[in-house]
Scaffold this motif. Sequence first.
Motif, mmCIF file in Angstrom:
data_model
loop_
_atom_site.group_PDB
_atom_site.id
_atom_site.type_symbol
_atom_site.label_atom_id
_atom_site.label_comp_id
_atom_site.label_asym_id
_atom_site.label_seq_id
_atom_site.Cartn_x
_atom_site.Cartn_y
_atom_site.Cartn_z
ATOM 1 N N ILE A 30 0.851 -1.188 0.000
ATOM 2 C CA ILE A 30 0.000 0.000 0.000
ATOM 3 C C ILE A 30 0.888 1.240 0.000
ATOM 4 C CG2 ILE A 30 -1.926 -1.153 1.170
ATOM 5 C CD1 ILE A 30 -1.053 0.299 3.766
ATOM 6 N N ALA A 31 0.365 2.330 -0.533
ATOM 7 C CA ALA A 31 1.067 3.612 -0.512
ATOM 8 C C ALA A 31 0.322 4.549 0.436
ATOM 9 C CB ALA A 31 1.129 4.209 -1.913
ATOM 10 N N VAL A 32 1.079 5.170 1.351
ATOM 11 C CA VAL A 32 0.508 6.054 2.371
ATOM 12 C C VAL A 32 1.281 7.369 2.359
ATOM 13 C CG1 VAL A 32 0.139 6.340 4.866
ATOM 14 C CG2 VAL A 32 -0.244 4.113 3.796
ATOM 15 N N GLN A 33 0.575 8.478 2.446
ATOM 16 C CA GLN A 33 1.230 9.787 2.483
ATOM 17 C C GLN A 33 2.234 9.840 3.624
ATOM 18 O OE1 GLN A 33 -1.797 12.814 2.674
ATOM 19 N NE2 GLN A 33 -2.112 12.768 0.467
ATOM 20 N N LYS A 34 3.418 10.365 3.314
ATOM 21 C CA LYS A 34 4.481 10.441 4.314
ATOM 22 C C LYS A 34 4.118 11.315 5.501
ATOM 23 C CE LYS A 34 8.440 9.546 1.342
ATOM 24 N NZ LYS A 34 9.640 10.147 0.702
ATOM 25 N N ASP A 35 3.352 12.387 5.293
ATOM 26 C CA ASP A 35 3.059 13.333 6.372
ATOM 27 C C ASP A 35 1.754 13.017 7.107
ATOM 28 O OD1 ASP A 35 1.261 14.020 4.387
ATOM 29 O OD2 ASP A 35 1.754 16.155 4.401
ATOM 30 N N SER A 36 1.312 11.762 7.073
ATOM 31 C CA SER A 36 0.028 11.405 7.688
ATOM 32 C C SER A 36 0.203 10.711 9.038
ATOM 33 C CB SER A 36 -0.762 10.490 6.749
ATOM 34 O OG SER A 36 -0.108 9.245 6.624
ATOM 35 N N ASP A 37 -0.847 10.806 9.866
ATOM 36 C CA ASP A 37 -0.885 10.051 11.121
ATOM 37 C C ASP A 37 -0.827 8.555 10.841
ATOM 38 O OD1 ASP A 37 -1.109 12.291 12.753
ATOM 39 O OD2 ASP A 37 -3.288 12.192 12.857
ATOM 40 N N LEU A 38 -1.453 8.145 9.749
ATOM 41 C CA LEU A 38 -1.478 6.732 9.375
ATOM 42 C C LEU A 38 -0.056 6.199 9.195
ATOM 43 C CD1 LEU A 38 -3.430 4.399 8.714
ATOM 44 C CD2 LEU A 38 -3.392 5.186 6.333
ATOM 45 N N ASN A 39 0.807 6.971 8.585
ATOM 46 C CA ASN A 39 2.193 6.570 8.374
ATOM 47 C C ASN A 39 2.870 6.245 9.702
ATOM 48 O OD1 ASN A 39 4.945 6.374 7.825
ATOM 49 N ND2 ASN A 39 5.150 8.467 7.124
ATOM 50 N N GLU A 40 2.851 7.205 10.631
ATOM 51 C CA GLU A 40 3.516 6.978 11.919
ATOM 52 C C GLU A 40 2.907 5.794 12.664
ATOM 53 O OE1 GLU A 40 4.353 8.699 16.379
ATOM 54 O OE2 GLU A 40 2.895 9.748 15.124
ATOM 55 N N THR A 41 1.589 5.705 12.670
ATOM 56 C CA THR A 41 0.935 4.660 13.459
ATOM 57 C C THR A 41 1.225 3.275 12.896
ATOM 58 O OG1 THR A 41 -0.788 6.292 13.952
ATOM 59 C CG2 THR A 41 -1.206 4.037 14.626
ATOM 60 N N ILE A 42 1.220 3.114 11.569
ATOM 61 C CA ILE A 42 1.574 1.817 10.987
ATOM 62 C C ILE A 42 3.001 1.445 11.366
ATOM 63 C CG2 ILE A 42 2.079 0.583 8.829
ATOM 64 C CD1 ILE A 42 -0.305 2.073 7.564
ATOM 65 N N GLN A 43 3.917 2.393 11.256
ATOM 66 C CA GLN A 43 5.317 2.079 11.566
ATOM 67 C C GLN A 43 5.486 1.675 13.028
ATOM 68 O OE1 GLN A 43 8.569 4.201 9.741
ATOM 69 N NE2 GLN A 43 7.085 5.394 8.560
ATOM 70 N N ARG A 44 4.782 2.330 13.922
ATOM 71 C CA ARG A 44 4.894 2.001 15.352
ATOM 72 C C ARG A 44 4.154 0.707 15.688
ATOM 73 N NH1 ARG A 44 8.080 5.752 18.485
ATOM 74 N NH2 ARG A 44 8.394 7.469 17.043
ATOM 75 N N ALA A 45 2.984 0.507 15.086
ATOM 76 C CA ALA A 45 2.172 -0.679 15.390
ATOM 77 C C ALA A 45 2.714 -1.934 14.721
ATOM 78 C CB ALA A 45 0.727 -0.445 14.948
ATOM 79 N N THR A 86 10.983 3.666 1.613
ATOM 80 C CA THR A 86 10.976 5.101 1.429
ATOM 81 C C THR A 86 11.323 5.407 -0.020
ATOM 82 O OG1 THR A 86 11.665 5.446 3.710
ATOM 83 C CG2 THR A 86 11.977 7.276 2.219
ATOM 84 N N THR A 87 10.577 6.305 -0.597
ATOM 85 C CA THR A 87 10.803 6.729 -1.968
ATOM 86 C C THR A 87 11.069 8.239 -1.950
ATOM 87 O OG1 THR A 87 8.529 7.341 -2.466
ATOM 88 C CG2 THR A 87 9.111 4.999 -2.710
ATOM 89 N N PRO A 88 11.574 8.791 -3.045
ATOM 90 C CA PRO A 88 11.736 10.252 -3.088
ATOM 91 C C PRO A 88 10.398 10.973 -3.218
ATOM 92 C CG PRO A 88 12.455 9.282 -5.167
ATOM 93 C CD PRO A 88 12.129 8.147 -4.237
ATOM 94 N N GLY A 89 9.327 10.232 -3.446
ATOM 95 C CA GLY A 89 8.004 10.821 -3.613
ATOM 96 C C GLY A 89 7.338 11.172 -2.304
ATOM 97 N N ASP A 90 6.064 11.558 -2.392
ATOM 98 C CA ASP A 90 5.317 12.007 -1.218
ATOM 99 C C ASP A 90 4.586 10.880 -0.494
ATOM 100 O OD1 ASP A 90 3.387 11.568 -3.153
ATOM 101 O OD2 ASP A 90 2.814 13.672 -3.337
ATOM 102 N N HIS A 91 4.736 9.648 -0.970
ATOM 103 C CA HIS A 91 4.131 8.486 -0.329
ATOM 104 C C HIS A 91 5.211 7.466 0.046
ATOM 105 C CE1 HIS A 91 0.447 10.175 -1.822
ATOM 106 N NE2 HIS A 91 -0.276 9.192 -1.319
ATOM 107 N N LEU A 92 4.923 6.707 1.076
ATOM 108 C CA LEU A 92 5.770 5.622 1.546
ATOM 109 C C LEU A 92 5.070 4.323 1.174
ATOM 110 C CD1 LEU A 92 8.259 5.448 3.583
ATOM 111 C CD2 LEU A 92 6.562 4.998 5.316
ATOM 112 N N LEU A 93 5.830 3.296 0.853
ATOM 113 C CA LEU A 93 5.238 1.999 0.529
ATOM 114 C C LEU A 93 5.373 1.071 1.725
ATOM 115 C CD1 LEU A 93 6.648 1.484 -3.066
ATOM 116 C CD2 LEU A 93 4.437 2.441 -2.390
ATOM 117 N N PHE A 94 4.250 0.477 2.124
ATOM 118 C CA PHE A 94 4.236 -0.508 3.200
ATOM 119 C C PHE A 94 3.923 -1.867 2.595
ATOM 120 C CE2 PHE A 94 3.089 3.298 5.741
ATOM 121 C CZ PHE A 94 4.124 3.241 6.660
ATOM 122 N N VAL A 95 4.718 -2.850 2.934
ATOM 123 C CA VAL A 95 4.486 -4.223 2.499
ATOM 124 C C VAL A 95 4.015 -5.005 3.717
ATOM 125 C CG1 VAL A 95 5.502 -6.299 1.492
ATOM 126 C CG2 VAL A 95 6.288 -4.028 0.741
ATOM 127 N N GLY A 96 2.832 -5.598 3.606
ATOM 128 C CA GLY A 96 2.260 -6.343 4.721
ATOM 129 C C GLY A 96 2.063 -7.808 4.375
#
Length: 179
Positions: A62-77, A140-150
């Motif tokens: 999935i691609a998630v905006q880097k500056d979102s709460d979702l980004n931080e929470t997925i990484q921590r959870a 991490t990409t140079p773009g505005d979204h981060l890719l999460f592999v689940g």
Amino acid sequence: MADQSANRKDLDNALKQLSYGYYIVATRKDGSDLATRSEDWVSAATVSWAMQSSFEPPLITIAVQKDSDLNETIQRAQSFSLSVLGKDDESLIKKFAQQTEVDYSNQSVNGISYTEGKTGAPLLDCGIATLECKLEDALTTPGDHLLFVGRIVNARSNAGQPITEADTRRHYEGVSPRS
């Protein structure tokens, strides 16, 4: 310069030919493990960039905006769920594109009830399918979204057809979210 603008227009049109669905990604983490808040936190948001990325083991990306709460929470959870929205779920696209409202006492997000999955991720009671995932990698990409592999650890499905951008007047593709 005209050549660059023509190429950008071609790029925009070409990207719009890819198939995009609508999904809700949800995750949860105890507040003591979060940098930006001190209370337990459920984060959920509409995404349209999701795909299966492996047969064995079963993985999704999935691609998630880097500056979102979702980004931080997925990484921590280290986990998340992906609810595949159906044609009857169009109202949820906008609802989850805005601020998340969580009722912890009734276990609901934006009025949608959820149960806690094996990983602790909220499994929303909506959509035509739900995949619960353990985070395998974050790219991490140079773009505005981060890719999460689940890695998919749990799945459930319901009847219905998935909704796509072609079914709606909403668009999140091309060279900008509004193009």
